[in-house]
Design an enzyme around this catalytic site. Structure first.
Site, PDB file in Angstrom:
ATOM      1  N   GLU B  49       0.828  -1.210   0.000  1.00  0.00           N
ATOM      2  CA  GLU B  49       0.000   0.000   0.000  1.00  0.00           C
ATOM      3  C   GLU B  49       0.859   1.256   0.000  1.00  0.00           C
ATOM      4  O   GLU B  49       0.468   2.281  -0.559  1.00  0.00           O
ATOM      5  CB  GLU B  49      -0.951   0.014   1.199  1.00  0.00           C
ATOM      6  CG  GLU B  49      -2.110  -0.965   1.089  1.00  0.00           C
ATOM      7  CD  GLU B  49      -1.758  -2.360   1.592  1.00  0.00           C
ATOM      8  OE1 GLU B  49      -0.561  -2.610   1.898  1.00  0.00           O
ATOM      9  OE2 GLU B  49      -2.668  -3.210   1.688  1.00  0.00           O
ATOM     10  N   PHE B 111     -12.063  -7.865  13.413  1.00  0.00           N
ATOM     11  CA  PHE B 111     -10.969  -8.278  12.538  1.00  0.00           C
ATOM     12  C   PHE B 111     -10.631  -7.156  11.561  1.00  0.00           C
ATOM     13  O   PHE B 111     -11.511  -6.608  10.908  1.00  0.00           O
ATOM     14  CB  PHE B 111     -11.369  -9.552  11.781  1.00  0.00           C
ATOM     15  CG  PHE B 111     -10.308 -10.009  10.813  1.00  0.00           C
ATOM     16  CD1 PHE B 111      -9.050 -10.387  11.292  1.00  0.00           C
ATOM     17  CD2 PHE B 111     -10.542 -10.038   9.455  1.00  0.00           C
ATOM     18  CE1 PHE B 111      -8.066 -10.790  10.416  1.00  0.00           C
ATOM     19  CE2 PHE B 111      -9.552 -10.435   8.564  1.00  0.00           C
ATOM     20  CZ  PHE B 111      -8.309 -10.821   9.043  1.00  0.00           C
ATOM     21  N   GLN B 112      -9.365  -6.817  11.503  1.00  0.00           N
ATOM     22  CA  GLN B 112      -8.838  -5.767  10.622  1.00  0.00           C
ATOM     23  C   GLN B 112      -9.495  -4.415  10.848  1.00  0.00           C
ATOM     24  O   GLN B 112      -9.695  -3.638   9.916  1.00  0.00           O
ATOM     25  CB  GLN B 112      -8.938  -6.189   9.156  1.00  0.00           C
ATOM     26  CG  GLN B 112      -8.055  -7.400   8.885  1.00  0.00           C
ATOM     27  CD  GLN B 112      -7.780  -7.640   7.426  1.00  0.00           C
ATOM     28  OE1 GLN B 112      -8.634  -7.435   6.582  1.00  0.00           O
ATOM     29  NE2 GLN B 112      -6.571  -8.096   7.117  1.00  0.00           N
ATOM     30  N   LYS B 161     -17.659  -1.294   5.338  1.00  0.00           N
ATOM     31  CA  LYS B 161     -17.939  -2.355   4.358  1.00  0.00           C
ATOM     32  C   LYS B 161     -19.429  -2.463   4.042  1.00  0.00           C
ATOM     33  O   LYS B 161     -19.815  -2.579   2.875  1.00  0.00           O
ATOM     34  CB  LYS B 161     -17.433  -3.668   4.975  1.00  0.00           C
ATOM     35  CG  LYS B 161     -17.546  -4.892   4.102  1.00  0.00           C
ATOM     36  CD  LYS B 161     -16.985  -6.106   4.871  1.00  0.00           C
ATOM     37  CE  LYS B 161     -17.388  -7.420   4.232  1.00  0.00           C
ATOM     38  NZ  LYS B 161     -16.549  -7.762   3.073  1.00  0.00           N
ATOM     39  N   MET B 470      23.795   9.458   3.853  1.00  0.00           N
ATOM     40  CA  MET B 470      23.607  10.725   4.556  1.00  0.00           C
ATOM     41  C   MET B 470      23.822  10.559   6.056  1.00  0.00           C
ATOM     42  O   MET B 470      24.393  11.426   6.710  1.00  0.00           O
ATOM     43  CB  MET B 470      22.214  11.278   4.266  1.00  0.00           C
ATOM     44  CG  MET B 470      21.985  12.670   4.821  1.00  0.00           C
ATOM     45  SD  MET B 470      23.219  13.845   4.245  1.00  0.00           S
ATOM     46  CE  MET B 470      22.375  14.548   2.841  1.00  0.00           C
TER      47      MET B 470
HETATM   48  C1  LIG Z   1      11.897   5.924   6.201  1.00  0.00           C
HETATM   49  C2  LIG Z   1      13.143   6.593   6.637  1.00  0.00           C
HETATM   50  N1  LIG Z   1      13.922   6.004   7.565  1.00  0.00           N
HETATM   51  C3  LIG Z   1      15.072   6.605   7.956  1.00  0.00           C
HETATM   52  C4  LIG Z   1      15.453   7.800   7.430  1.00  0.00           C
HETATM   53  C5  LIG Z   1      16.735   8.475   7.897  1.00  0.00           C
HETATM   54  N2  LIG Z   1      17.659   8.634   6.775  1.00  0.00           N
HETATM   55  C6  LIG Z   1      17.785   9.790   6.101  1.00  0.00           C
HETATM   56  S1  LIG Z   1      18.854   9.687   4.833  1.00  0.00           S
HETATM   57  C7  LIG Z   1      19.199   8.088   5.175  1.00  0.00           C
HETATM   58  C8  LIG Z   1      20.160   7.316   4.340  1.00  0.00           C
HETATM   59  C9  LIG Z   1      19.595   6.930   3.045  1.00  0.00           C
HETATM   60  O1  LIG Z   1      20.461   6.031   2.426  1.00  0.00           O
HETATM   61  P1  LIG Z   1      20.429   5.821   0.874  1.00  0.00           P
HETATM   62  O2  LIG Z   1      19.053   5.611   0.425  1.00  0.00           O
HETATM   63  O3  LIG Z   1      21.414   4.755   0.504  1.00  0.00           O
HETATM   64  O4  LIG Z   1      20.881   7.224   0.302  1.00  0.00           O
HETATM   65  P2  LIG Z   1      22.331   7.925   0.364  1.00  0.00           P
HETATM   66  O5  LIG Z   1      22.284   8.902   1.482  1.00  0.00           O
HETATM   67  O6  LIG Z   1      23.342   6.854   0.572  1.00  0.00           O
HETATM   68  O7  LIG Z   1      22.459   8.587  -0.949  1.00  0.00           O
HETATM   69  C10 LIG Z   1      18.478   7.659   6.292  1.00  0.00           C
HETATM   70  C11 LIG Z   1      18.588   6.320   6.892  1.00  0.00           C
HETATM   71  C12 LIG Z   1      14.577   8.387   6.492  1.00  0.00           C
HETATM   72  N3  LIG Z   1      14.833   9.580   5.956  1.00  0.00           N
HETATM   73  N4  LIG Z   1      13.459   7.754   6.095  1.00  0.00           N
END
Ligand SMILES: Cc1ncc(C[n+]2csc(CCOP(=O)(O)OP(=O)(O)O)c2C)c(N)n1
Ligand SMILES: [Mg+2]
Lengths: 167, 558
Positions: B49, B111-112, B161, B470
């Site tokens: 979803e 349920f659900q 529903k 990052m």
């Molecule tokens: C759903 C979610 N979980 C955690 C984060 C925290 N977060 C921000 S950037 C990042 C790293 C993302 O890694 P990647 O997709 O490999 O991108 P890169 O920075 O390596 O280009 C994380 C874990 C987030 N923004 N979103």
């Protein structure tokens, strides 16, 4: 930081109370008390909310509330001539020897005794913050067992209304 | 006309000219899906979803029309939550339809059952639980109206529903009036005059434009304002594309990973003309030090944005396009020669740049530049969240509004790929590139099945640095280089993953391979995944440490 009294007219829909109170809590605004009741218009309820906040925060609160679809109108009654009242029920210890003292206090505050039992009484009092505070202070001398209060409700003085009629 | 609830939904969607919906079925929407089957409404079935709702969001951002998504009650609905919050934070119009347990079961932990209107209260512009069949048409009308007017946003409709089979009288309202909802579109004339006076007087004006410009379609007016007054422009991440990258007065993005010119211009400006932007902390840095010499004009459709993070000297509530049109009527020229000269010097002396360290080492920025070059900047680009997102904003030369689709406010990893699918559904003939992180991509990689099944020809470019890059960067800069849980060791072979789903996959590990891989991908019909193995330790620069002034910039300037 000062106390602000907001009158919020809302559509009487399920969940509207949660929408309003949820907004306060999630944006970190502190509700001191809240009272909800009806208005003259069917389908419209009036919430009176007392918050402790600086003017900038209050402005933000009002704007955020205004974004709620079910919120129809918000008025800040704090700086305008207005009256605010709260109803308080106090269950106080009432030894037979103290009863007449209590009765006297009740008269002074224009309160009412609404229930009497062998060793306690319930007193009903309405008023503004100061009066209720003073009254509680006096009742403490006799021993307060429990209190219940409604939260504050408020209206503008004079001809001013929080809302005319539905557009 | 008597219709069942499910029939009504289809009629409402038809009345709103919805020609495609995204979704995933389940017990509480069986009747609705049966109706979709019978009516032949175009439906894109995702594999999760969250994939469906991000796709609806990507569709909305690309097309400007509200995206529609359907999910079942309980887990189906809760799986939408991240997508709803993503759309909410960036003010994206969505109509979210969830099934709910039958009315007699509501509140019994059936349920659900999940209280999805309760759960989504803080992340929807508005939501509804339909209790009576007669309310249904009006609620749909309101939902589409609320989602797509004023400050746009997601609206959720929870449909029990049993209500889907119940019959009722159907009449779709042509017009509605919602007492508690009256967005202001026209700016206050007095405020506009005051703004105009300030703009004419300013010697160092700067336009700071955000996503609101794109929503309101004000990019032409924005350009006209800049050209008429010779006023430089910086655009936020969500405002990217409202001004063409190559325009000489464009300074790029401001803030944490902004350009030297943008941040210094904010710092020295005497008038900040804020248009459809909201002073996000990623833009302002330490707010007390933000734009210290500037008067502030703040134009926004949402009154609550005004004075929220910063006090504006001239607030104007209204649709930014309408307000700009009014301003332009009476604005002939500005006197900004010295200022623009200074800005051009900054631009020339401090461009965005990266160092090609060892020969052969593939830099992520180079991959973005090549994607830009080989698409001629004529693509819809979606991103995930992280370093690759910032490099995209820095190095891809966006020319048109609605061509960068990215989760700015919530910063949702896993957004990019499904959003690209949605954007491609809106524009089947356009080149759609998803610039993904190796970490982020794995949060919704199951949507490869969706892309392959419908032959949605999205080109995915994974900037594979084998890290949650990052976060790794912050660990490197602020946590003594302790890489706690940021290695992506154990990730799959993305090329083979793509192939397993029946998509094409290509890999580039050297500078030389990049161009040919991109060209091959662009020339291959259907979905294609490109896996770029880039320097794992590259950082996004320049950078402003959180909660410091935006002119305290680290790096990017050697
Ligand atoms: C759903 C979610 N979980 C955690 C984060 C925290 N977060 C921000 S950037 C990042 C790293 C993302 O890694 P990647 O997709 O490999 O991108 P890169 O920075 O390596 O280009 C994380 C874990 C987030 N923004 N979103
Ligand atoms: Mg990565």
């Amino acid at each position: 930081m000062g106390k602000r009294i907001l009158a919020i007219l809302v559509e009487d829909r399920p969940g509207v109370l949660t929408r309003v109170s949820g907004l306060f809590s999630r944006r970190g605004y502190n509700i001191q008390n809240i009272a909800v009741g009806r208005t003259m218009e069917p389908g419209v309820s009036r919430m009176t909310v007392t918050v402790e906040a600086d003017p900038i925060t209050v402005e933000q609160i009002v704007k955020q509330l205004n974004k709620q679809i079910n919120v129809l109108k918000i008025s800040d009654l704090t700086d305008e001539p207005s009256v605010a009242r709260e109803l308080l029920l106090v269950k106080v210890k009432a030894d037979p020897v103290k009863r007449s003292d209590i009765q006297q206090m009740v008269n002074t505050f224009r309160a009412r005794i609404i229930d009497v039992s062998p060793d306690s009484m319930i007193v009903e009092v309405t008023g503004d913050d100061e009066k209720l505070k003073a009254f509680l202070l006096m009742m403490q001398e006799f021993g307060i067992k429990e209190i219940a209060s409604t939260g504050k409700v408020a209206l503008y003085r004079g001809n001013k209304l929080t809302r005319e009629t539905r557009c | 006309m008597k219709l069942t609830g499910a029939e009504m939904v289809l009629s409402c969607l038809e009345a709103e000219k919805v020609d495609v919906v995204f979704g995933f079925p389940g017990g509480s929407v069986l009747t609705l899906y049966d109706e979709i089957y019978k009516k032949g409404l175009r439906h894109i079935l995702s594999r999760h979803e969250q994939g469906a709702i991000h796709a609806a969001d990507g569709y909305a951002r690309a097309s400007g029309k509200p995206g529609v998504v359907i999910a079942t009650s309980g887990p189906g609905a809760t799986n939408l939550v991240t997508g709803i919050a993503t759309a909410y934070m960036d003010s994206i119009p969505l109509v979210v339809i969830t099934g709910q347990v039958a009315r007699p079961f509501i509140g019994t932990d059936a349920f659900q059952e999940a209280d999805i209107t309760g759960i989504t209260l803080p992340i929807t512009k508005h939501n509804y639980l339909v209790k009576e069949i007669e309310e249904l048409p009006g609620i749909f009308k309101e939902a589409f109206f609320i989602a797509s007017t004023g400050r746009q946003g997601p609206v959720l409709i929870d449909l029990p529903k049993d209500l889907q089979v119940e019959e009722g009288e159907f009449r779709y309202p042509h017009q509605i009036e919602i007492y508690g909802y009256r967005p202001t579109y026209e700016g206050h004339a007095g405020q506009i005059s005051k703004a105009l006076a300030l703009i004419k007087k300013a010697r160092k004006p700067l336009i700071y434009a955000g996503g609101g410009v794109i929503t309101s379609g004000a990019h032409q007016e924005l350009m006209e304002l800049s050209q008429t007054g010779t006023i430089p422009v910086t655009t936020t991440l969500t405002g990217m594309g409202s001004i063409p990258y190559d325009y000489e007065l464009f300074l790029g993005m401001p803030g944490m990973h902004g350009t030297y010119a943008a941040n210094h211009a904010i710092n020295e400006s005497d008038l900040l003309i804020t248009i459809g932007a909201r002073f996000d902390d990623r833009v302002t840095g330490k707010i007390e030090h933000f734009a210290p010499h500037a008067r502030i004009i703040h134009i926004d459709i949402d009154p609550a944005e005004i004075g929220k993070n910063i006090v504006a000297d001239i607030p104007i509530v209204g649709d930014v396009r309408m307000v700009l049109k009014e301003i332009l009527k009476r604005f002939k020229s500005g006197e900004t020669e010295d200022w623009c000269k200074k800005i051009q010097e900054w631009k020339a002396a401090h461009p965005l740049r990266y160092k090609q360290t060892e020969p052969g080492c593939l830099k992520p920025q180079f991959v973005i530049e090549e994607l830009d070059r080989l698409s001629d900047g004529d693509a819809i680009v979606t991103t995930d969240v992280g370093q690759h997102q910032m490099w995209t904003a820095q190095y891809f030369r966006f020319k048109q509004p609605r061509t960068l689709i990215t989760s700015g406010g919530l910063g949702t990893m896993g957004y990019g790929f499904p959003a690209a699918i949605g954007a491609q559904v809106a524009f089947p003939g356009q080149l759609v590139i998803c610039i993904a992180g190796d970490g982020s991509f794995q949060m919704n990689s199951q949507e490869l099945a969706t892309a392959v099944h419908y032959q949605i020809p999205v080109k995915v470019a994974i900037i594979n640095n084998k890290y949650l890059g990052m976060v790794r960067q912050w660990q490197k800069m602020f946590y003594g280089g302790r890489y706690s849980q940021t290695s992506m060791d154990g990730s799959p072979d993305f090329v083979r993953l793509a192939e397993a789903y029946g998509a094409k996959g290509y890999r580039a590990t050297t500078v030389e391979e990049v161009g040919p891989v991109i060209e091959k991908a662009f020339n291959t019909p259907g979905p294609v995944l490109m896996d770029f193995h880039v320097d794992p330790e590259e950082n996004v620069l320049p950078m402003v440490a959180p909660n410091t002034s935006i002119v305290e910039m680290i790096g990017g300037d050697e």
